[in-house]
Design an enzyme around this catalytic site. Structure first.
Site, PDB file in Angstrom:
ATOM      1  N   SER A   1       0.764  -1.318  -0.012  1.00 57.48           N
ATOM      2  CA  SER A   1      -0.064  -0.141   0.185  1.00 57.48           C
ATOM      3  C   SER A   1       0.629   1.279  -0.147  1.00 57.48           C
ATOM      4  CB  SER A   1      -1.024  -0.047   1.279  1.00 57.48           C
ATOM      5  OG  SER A   1      -1.870  -1.165   0.911  1.00 57.48           O
ATOM      6  N   GLY A   2       0.220   2.409  -0.110  1.00 56.21           N
ATOM      7  CA  GLY A   2       1.189   3.591  -0.050  1.00 56.21           C
ATOM      8  C   GLY A   2       1.188   3.886  -1.575  1.00 56.21           C
ATOM      9  N   HIS A   3       0.630   3.469  -2.580  1.00 60.54           N
ATOM     10  CA  HIS A   3       0.569   4.086  -3.934  1.00 60.54           C
ATOM     11  C   HIS A   3      -0.641   4.246  -4.637  1.00 60.54           C
ATOM     12  CE1 HIS A   3       4.600   2.667  -3.803  1.00 60.54           C
ATOM     13  NE2 HIS A   3       4.191   1.296  -3.534  1.00 60.54           N
TER      14      HIS A   3
ATOM     15  N   LYS B   1       4.559  -6.049 -10.015  1.00 58.32           N
ATOM     16  CA  LYS B   1       5.574  -4.924 -10.231  1.00 58.32           C
ATOM     17  C   LYS B   1       6.895  -5.930  -9.690  1.00 58.32           C
ATOM     18  CE  LYS B   1       3.898  -1.656  -7.648  1.00 58.32           C
ATOM     19  NZ  LYS B   1       2.934  -2.349  -7.044  1.00 58.32           N
TER      20      LYS B   1
ATOM     21  N   ASP C   1       7.247  -9.203  -3.947  1.00 58.79           N
ATOM     22  CA  ASP C   1       5.786  -9.269  -4.957  1.00 58.79           C
ATOM     23  C   ASP C   1       5.897 -10.832  -5.553  1.00 58.79           C
ATOM     24  OD1 ASP C   1       6.348  -6.508  -4.182  1.00 58.79           O
ATOM     25  OD2 ASP C   1       4.363  -6.423  -5.100  1.00 58.79           O
TER      26      ASP C   1
ATOM     27  N   HIS D   1       9.289   3.495  -3.275  1.00 55.76           N
ATOM     28  CA  HIS D   1       9.279   3.101  -2.045  1.00 55.76           C
ATOM     29  C   HIS D   1      10.611   3.938  -1.236  1.00 55.76           C
ATOM     30  CE1 HIS D   1       7.865  -0.338  -4.306  1.00 55.76           C
ATOM     31  NE2 HIS D   1       7.197  -0.349  -3.287  1.00 55.76           N
TER      32      HIS D   1
END
Ligand SMILES: Nc1ncnc2c1ncn2[C@@H]1O[C@H](COP(=O)(O)OP(=O)(O)O)[C@@H](O)[C@H]1O
Ligand SMILES: Nc1ncnc2c1ncn2[C@@H]1O[C@H](COP(=O)(O)OP(=O)(O)O)[C@@H](O)[C@H]1O
Ligand SMILES: [Mg+2]
Ligand SMILES: [Mg+2]
Ligand SMILES: [Mg+2]
Ligand SMILES: [Mg+2]
Lengths: 192, 342, 342, 192
Positions: free
Chosen positions: C59-61, C109, C114, C223
């Protein structure tokens, strides 16, 4: 009043605004949105360019050139207010008026009407209206102007952006009153 | 001040040039201005004439207003200098570009400068016999509304007004009807904002006010206008409670049993993730208050440059046509997808 | 650190709850996960089966990835902790929810975490005999690509991959075709980013790296991964030149006479106005280089929390189907309006 | 090795991770994305809760419970890697293996296979593989582990997030190697 004096006036006013640009913006930061110095600087630059381009020969054309530059380049609240002041002087000059107090009277009334502010609302009107009245009595001078400007400090703003602050607007000079003070003092210099 | 800019004094024309170059399917520049008008085929290939809807104001609030020009929303928009009302000559050009023979409605945010400049433009258009009316948005309930003030500021709720009035114009409503619709919507639109960090006007170079590392300013405007109180940071749920409380006070009888359109609006530097966390608290608390959120938008709609913070807008849906207008198709840069029907 | 949050450890579930509560017309939560699946009527009222397209990541995108779930883009998306790959069990649930009998394509990605977590999920789905294939996005040209590295990172170009592959899936393409399409698009997608201020991970509480008041970091990841050089701030036009130069080097023969889709992507705290100024410089310089921008998006698509900065993505349109896929209808939270045809 | 020892191991490891959470995140900030401490802390908490809930009675079930907690709660790169380590130990234990070196061998091989890293790539594999080999020789102790961890410092990362830094990754400890060192040292404590 003649064309040369008006041109001289605008040069002096322009220099004064340039010098005090940051100061005016700082005043506007305290109780507005911080752009008054930039707005006025953009305005006086446009006025000088406009006069150079238009090369007006009579008083009415000169005031109109100034008015159009201010109206189309300043924006914000001060654009239409200062623009209206000069537009009203142009109208009066077109009716062959060239008496300074009468011109000031027209300008002040126009500013008050455009913005709907009364004396005491902590706006530039607090300087315009009494100064025009004093000019009529032959009593307008630097000290009087300074006093009118300073008198906006303790007031609570009832018009313009500063009015959104309510009580918090008390204790600050109104930026538009300060720039109007500069306009009037340079006028006295140019016509003395 | 760190910003991606060239000369700050070219900011507005460059930004507008970037917008029309990126999205020619929606907007084109009106020559010699920083105003845009619809450029979609439905508009350029002369459809049925509609009332033109024009808005504008100082820059720094992107996507407002140019980002809402397109089918179903605004016909044209005028961009002033940063935080500075546009000038009458430019507004006048936008009025002419938007007019299709049925007149033009001006949507003005309630600031002295905007009101005066739009008024002067209206005078200019009057000389051309273009029928022009205006409505003034004053949704910011952080500001005291009394006989002794200019009234309230126009802030994020403007986007709901533009969407609903724009949809009605697209549906063929006449100028008089749109004026009344706009006024009715404005009367039911209430917004309040909070800042964690003030905006930096590029030509000024430093933030409009300084907040401590754990402080929040309640009731800020979208031009760094200070708010009604400054306090220690609180969790999102508590912030939602405070803002909903302030807004609820504005609706007679409070929030209960009412249906709302909700806008959680980021001020420019607030991540979308945080906005969703806040939206979660707001929607949850609305439910607890027996109120309904029939429409929700979360994102950056009416920003304040790089201000950190957000605003909450509630529009009470007192008329059954408003929700369909909110959900009606619109093709703009900023409103997002319109397949909104739930 | 000033953020609108409750307990930082609840950030992801609260954010996802806010998203589905705000936009139930697009997404619903998959029970007991922080993954979402399409909730639009076209999907829930069983249309012709399509290949499911699933993506996800830390998260955070936001709006990536959940904000791109909907008709014409992703079928489901999985949200991990902030900047942390989601876990295989959740990805597996998303695969099951997305599968309509024609298999599922995973868009990953390129990060070790991931890749490994999605691989484990693929193994789990294999036990259920769900055909699952994956493609790995590695568009970040800031990173050296050699035998001695993990290859390049997946960044903002992911959104072009999701749009094109999602449109093709919606058009009925089979799994094998989608894998090839995805790989072809990825091969033509090049991104590079620049930061003015690093992101602050809520559970960490301070920015990932410190930049001086006039410094910019070139080639950052999403990141807080540091980039390839740190230099004094430059004007937007010069920045555009640097980034276009870096990207141009990746296309044999440079930029001239090629047609591109362009994405100017804000990192979360960069105002839209600045993004348009930068887009203006990019589009102008592309024109000077005899290149065409056939499609443009400007805004926050793949963010990095509250990072200030932006990235530039060029996708060379080497196949005539790609532009129609980019312009094809999509109904999601984050992609915006799709009446894009110029 | 028996169930009690594994539980004791996890308690010790959990305490060690809690104590060093910020340190691990700081290491990961230098050459990664700053979450390794949080990832591991989330993991060990889940492991303890999982064991309390599953109440495993044999070694295979115990390792599997730990593996599932790690796989479903850690995420990132370390989740599948640590998860695979325990999953491989569970598989070996199911085949009645309870010899510590053999279990470690299985775990290390699983980690290396999952991530595709070789010794020298500056990852946790730099600790896992040699440590497993040393354990087989009966030569695994704290000093050996510390040396393996420290040896990651001068390397240039070729796998994982740190590899994106190229040369800039040199001169920093690998965070996953450091947490693996903690895992192995608490294992020695629990089984001594
Ligand atoms: N309604 C009004 N009537 C008279 N003067 C006003 C009014 N509103 C604002 N002003 C004047 O304008 C000044 C602010 O000008 P400026 O900062 O340039 O515009 P803005 O407020 O739009 O940013 C105020 O200090 C005040 O003197
Ligand atoms: N491909 C790989 N093989 C082995 N270990 C790896 C690999 N990729 C990463 N790691 C290990 O994982 C650690 C980072 O874990 P963590 O920070 O929790 O995950 P992430 O990198 O996804 O944020 C690295 O320090 C390294 O030891
Ligand atoms: Mg001002
Ligand atoms: Mg202003
Ligand atoms: Mg991570
Ligand atoms: Mg990490």
């Amino acid at each position: 009043m003649n064309v040369e004096q008006v041109k001289q006036w605008m040069q002096l006013f322009s220099a004064e605004i340039e010098k005090n640009k940051d100061y005016l913006s700082q005043l506007d930061t305290d109780i507005g949105d911080g752009d008054h110095g930039n707005n006025m600087a953009r305005g006086v630059k446009a006025v000088e360019a406009g006069l150079a381009k238009d090369q007006p020969t009579d008083l009415a054309q000169t005031f109109k050139s100034i008015a159009m530059s201010l109206i189309s380049k300043v924006g914000g609240a001060s654009g239409p207010l200062y623009g209206t002041a000069f537009l009203e002087m142009a109208k009066a000059a077109k009716d062959d008026e060239n008496d300074l107090p009468a011109l000031l009277q027209a300008a002040a009334a126009g500013v008050a009407k455009r913005g709907g502010a009364k004396v005491g609302d902590k706006t530039m009107v607090d300087v315009w209206l009494p100064a025009a009245a004093d000019a009529k009595q032959g009593q307008l001078n630097d000290a009087v102007i300074d006093k009118l400007v300073a008198a906006t400090k303790p007031l609570r703003a009832l018009k313009g952006r500063a009015s959104y602050l309510g009580e918090r607007s008390i204790g600050h000079l109104d930026p538009g009153a300060v720039s109007t003070g500069m306009l009037l003092k340079t006028l006295l210099q140019a016509t003395k | 001040m760190k910003k991606i800019l060239n000369d700050p004094s070219d900011l507005v024309p460059e930004m507008m040039a970037g917008m029309v170059a990126s999205y020619p399917q929606y907007v084109r520049l009106i020559p010699d201005t920083t105003a845009v008008v619809r450029n979609d085929k439905a508009f350029t290939e002369k459809h049925e004439p509609r009332v033109g809807v024009v808005s504008g104001g100082g820059s720094g609030h992107e996507p407002l207003h140019a980002g809402f020009v397109g089918l179903g929303m605004l016909t044209a928009a005028v961009a002033g200098q940063v935080f500075t009302s546009p000038t009458p000559d430019q507004i006048y050009e936008a009025i002419k570009a938007a007019n299709q023979g049925r007149g033009v409605l001006l949507i003005i945010k309630n600031y002295s400068g905007d009101v005066m400049n739009f008024d002067m433009a209206k005078d200019l258009a009057g000389i051309d016999d273009i029928p022009v009316e205006s409505i003034v948005v004053d949704d910011d309930v952080a500001v005291e509304d009394s006989l002794y003030t200019q009234g309230r500021r126009g802030v994020a709720g403007t986007v709901f007004v533009e969407k609903i009035v724009g949809a009605a114009a697209e549906a063929g409503a006449d100028l008089k009807t749109l004026v009344q619709l706009g006024k009715d919507v404005i009367a039911q639109t209430k917004t309040i904002g909070v800042a964690l960090h003030a905006a930096t006007v590029p030509e000024v170079g430093h933030p409009g006010f300084e907040l401590g590392p754990d402080e929040m300013e309640y009731g800020v405007g979208i031009h760094n206008e200070p708010g009604y109180k400054r306090e220690k940071m609180v969790p999102s749920a508590q912030l939602a409670k405070e803002l909903l409380g302030k807004i609820g006070d504005q609706f007679p009888g409070g929030l209960a049993d009412k249906s709302f359109a909700v806008l959680v609006n980021g001020f420019g530097a607030t991540p979308l993730g945080e906005q969703f966390i806040f939206a979660n608290d707001v929607l949850h608390q609305l439910g607890e208050a027996q109120a309904t959120a029939a429409f929700t938008k979360v994102g950056n709609y009416v920003t304040s440059l790089d201000m950190t913070g957000l605003s909450l807008t509630l529009l009470q849906l007192t008329d059954k046509h408003w929700l369909p207008y909110l959900n009606a198709p619109a093709a703009t840069i900023g409103w997002g997808d319109t397949r909104n029907e739930r």
